[in-house]
Design an enzyme around this catalytic site. Sequence first.
Site, short mmCIF file in Angstrom:
data_model
loop_
_atom_site.label_atom_id
_atom_site.label_comp_id
_atom_site.label_asym_id
_atom_site.label_seq_id
_atom_site.Cartn_x
_atom_site.Cartn_y
_atom_site.Cartn_z
N LYS A 26 0.84 -1.21 0.00
CA LYS A 26 0.00 0.00 0.00
C LYS A 26 0.87 1.25 0.00
O LYS A 26 0.67 2.18 -0.77
CB LYS A 26 -0.91 0.02 1.23
CG LYS A 26 -1.56 1.38 1.53
CD LYS A 26 -2.43 1.33 2.77
CE LYS A 26 -1.74 1.60 4.04
NZ LYS A 26 -1.36 3.01 4.28
N ASN A 27 1.87 1.27 0.88
CA ASN A 27 2.67 2.47 1.08
C ASN A 27 3.68 2.73 -0.03
O ASN A 27 4.44 3.69 0.03
CB ASN A 27 3.35 2.44 2.44
CG ASN A 27 2.32 2.56 3.55
OD1 ASN A 27 1.17 2.93 3.28
ND2 ASN A 27 2.70 2.23 4.75
N ARG A 98 -4.44 10.12 3.55
CA ARG A 98 -3.30 10.98 3.87
C ARG A 98 -2.26 10.94 2.76
O ARG A 98 -1.62 11.93 2.43
CB ARG A 98 -2.60 10.50 5.13
CG ARG A 98 -3.19 10.88 6.42
CD ARG A 98 -2.16 10.64 7.48
NE ARG A 98 -0.95 11.36 7.15
CZ ARG A 98 -0.85 12.68 7.29
NH1 ARG A 98 -1.89 13.36 7.72
NH2 ARG A 98 0.25 13.31 6.97
N ASP A 122 -4.31 12.06 12.56
CA ASP A 122 -5.22 10.90 12.69
C ASP A 122 -4.95 10.20 14.01
O ASP A 122 -4.23 10.74 14.87
CB ASP A 122 -5.08 9.97 11.49
CG ASP A 122 -3.67 9.38 11.39
OD1 ASP A 122 -3.34 8.88 10.31
OD2 ASP A 122 -2.92 9.48 12.37
N ASP A 311 4.73 0.43 12.07
CA ASP A 311 3.47 -0.18 11.64
C ASP A 311 3.28 -1.59 12.18
O ASP A 311 2.19 -2.14 12.13
CB ASP A 311 3.37 -0.18 10.11
CG ASP A 311 3.26 1.23 9.53
OD1 ASP A 311 3.49 1.40 8.33
OD2 ASP A 311 2.99 2.15 10.32
N VAL A 333 8.25 6.94 16.55
CA VAL A 333 7.88 7.58 15.28
C VAL A 333 6.57 8.35 15.37
O VAL A 333 6.49 9.50 14.94
CB VAL A 333 7.81 6.52 14.15
CG1 VAL A 333 7.43 7.18 12.82
CG2 VAL A 333 9.15 5.80 14.02
C1 EPZ Z 1 4.36 6.70 6.09
O1 EPZ Z 1 3.67 7.77 6.74
C2 EPZ Z 1 3.37 5.53 6.05
N1 EPZ Z 1 2.18 5.93 5.36
C3 EPZ Z 1 3.00 5.11 7.48
O2 EPZ Z 1 2.16 3.94 7.41
C4 EPZ Z 1 4.25 4.72 8.23
O3 EPZ Z 1 3.93 4.45 9.56
C5 EPZ Z 1 5.26 5.90 8.19
O4 EPZ Z 1 5.52 6.29 6.83
C6 EPZ Z 1 6.58 5.54 8.85
O5 EPZ Z 1 7.12 4.42 8.28
C7 EPZ Z 1 2.18 5.92 4.01
O6 EPZ Z 1 3.16 5.67 3.34
C8 EPZ Z 1 0.88 6.27 3.35
P1 EPZ Z 1 6.65 10.06 8.09
P2 EPZ Z 1 4.25 9.26 6.71
O7 EPZ Z 1 6.59 11.25 7.25
O8 EPZ Z 1 4.88 9.49 5.39
C9 EPZ Z 1 6.63 13.43 11.57
C10 EPZ Z 1 0.22 2.63 7.75
O9 EPZ Z 1 -0.31 2.10 8.75
N2 EPZ Z 1 6.72 14.41 10.48
O10 EPZ Z 1 7.85 9.19 8.02
O11 EPZ Z 1 3.18 10.16 7.16
C11 EPZ Z 1 5.30 12.69 11.58
O12 EPZ Z 1 4.30 13.41 12.25
C12 EPZ Z 1 0.80 4.05 7.85
O13 EPZ Z 1 0.31 2.09 6.65
C13 EPZ Z 1 6.73 15.75 10.80
O14 EPZ Z 1 6.68 16.12 11.97
O15 EPZ Z 1 5.36 9.14 7.85
C14 EPZ Z 1 5.68 11.39 12.27
O16 EPZ Z 1 5.62 11.57 13.65
C15 EPZ Z 1 0.63 4.64 9.22
N3 EPZ Z 1 6.81 16.66 9.80
C16 EPZ Z 1 7.10 11.16 11.79
O17 EPZ Z 1 7.60 12.42 11.34
C17 EPZ Z 1 6.87 16.28 8.48
O18 EPZ Z 1 6.93 17.14 7.60
C18 EPZ Z 1 7.21 10.14 10.66
O19 EPZ Z 1 6.38 10.53 9.61
C19 EPZ Z 1 6.84 14.92 8.18
C20 EPZ Z 1 6.77 13.99 9.19
#
Ligand code: EPZ
Length: 430
Positions: A26-27, A98, A122, A311, A333
């Site tokens: 999916k991701n 998202r 979320d 995840d 995370v």
């Molecule tokens: C991706 O989310 C995945 N989603 C998530 O899977 C996964 O948990 C995550 O990566 C980490 O591996 C998709 O790919 C659709 P991040 P993403 O940007 O891109 C903070 C599932 O269950 N952050 O690596 O949103 C953020 O808030 C989902 O399939 C900022 O603060 O993850 C988080 O705490 C859940 N500012 C952390 O970094 C930013 O500009 C990691 O987020 C970007 C992120």
Amino acid sequence: MEGFLVRSPGGQGRPLRGEVRVGGAKNSALKLMAASLLAPGTTTITNLPDILDVDVMARLLDELGCTTRVDHTRAVVEIDVPEELAHHAPYQLVRRLRASISVLGPLLARCGRAEVALPGGDAIGSRGLDMHLEGLERLGAESRIEHGYVVAEATAGLHGAEVGLEFPSVGATENILLAATLADGTTVLDNVAREPEIADLCGMLVAMGARIDGIGSGTLRVEGVRRLSPVEHATVGDRIVGGTWAFAAAIAGGEVEVHGVDPAHLGIVLDKLDRAGAQVTRHEHGFGVRVERRLRSFDVVTLPFPGFPTDLQPFAMALAAVSDGTAMVTENVFEARFMFAQELARLGADVHVDGHHAVVRGRPRLSGAEVVAHDIRAGAALVLAGLAAEGETTVADSFHVDRGYPGFVEQLTGLGVDIERVELADLDDR
Ligand code: EPZ
């Protein structure tokens, strides 16, 4: 309200036996679909997961002027991308997905302008976008938040730049990378995410004609090109779904063969199960997990890849609840990813949360109860915890799980689990 009903007489559900085939991630698939916007013409993505999110992303691409043909029977989507794209990604679609934020980079690169609704937070955290926007601004874009939308413009076009991410964010890495492929000059992107889904995206972009060095490392060097071409690309196998099946065998016992995932994408997860007493076999396109007795507890610290994936954290907590010993689970995370613990406690788990640490004392079995899924992974983990819970467990709001797990009930049934989809009275009416 739809839910799952799991029956596990005596809390010792039948040990799982059988094979499962895992589809595309999916991701990754969602970002590959967004990447198609970079090249006019027809892009084809295969090994497409049959999940709701893919249909929502297809509708979003249609909204931007594309013509998409999703065929879940063949696990394929064809995307006709026009020369002229629209640049407005509406709230009613973005709020459901998202990942749609990943059209921001491609639209900026192709149209010099993008208006993408803010997806908001979320159940697992605030999900900021600051790193996305800071990175795109380094490439020459100007952005502001207006009426609930991120409005970004690059009237003079994007240019190469040095960008260092504060945290190896998956989403920020993807958006800046996508934009940099068509920027004028070279971008050096440091402290990037190294998840296999990022490497998959890079693989497709290079096939489209992008120039990217350092794939799989912590630094990506992207030399911008003037034009990219559409391609056909197969989505990488879903390591999170694969990991879910590994935990299913660990929690319920038995033997499960998983096909369609590279075990190297689950290195630390399979190592931990191995050391806890499971018999893990690895082969080129999959792995097997065999569990004959209660596993020993193990600590987990979630980190970006190659660390333990956040995840799979809810599954590790569910396993710890029935393992032999005490485990410390640390979530680094997502700041709110322990809401799951309250639902697990409803099944009788001995779990105590303190900030981003949770201490879980294992018990021989749990007791069936009514619980609620608050997100994809938490929902699936509650179903697996139900396999080790005496009596009946109902998991409400199963739609969350459907967003990430194609044919979840059918595959569990195939492994010998007594599970069915049920209509549940609304929580308020109970
Ligand atoms: C991706 O989310 C995945 N989603 C998530 O899977 C996964 O948990 C995550 O990566 C980490 O591996 C998709 O790919 C659709 P991040 P993403 O940007 O891109 C903070 C599932 O269950 N952050 O690596 O949103 C953020 O808030 C989902 O399939 C900022 O603060 O993850 C988080 O705490 C859940 N500012 C952390 O970094 C930013 O500009 C990691 O987020 C970007 C992120």
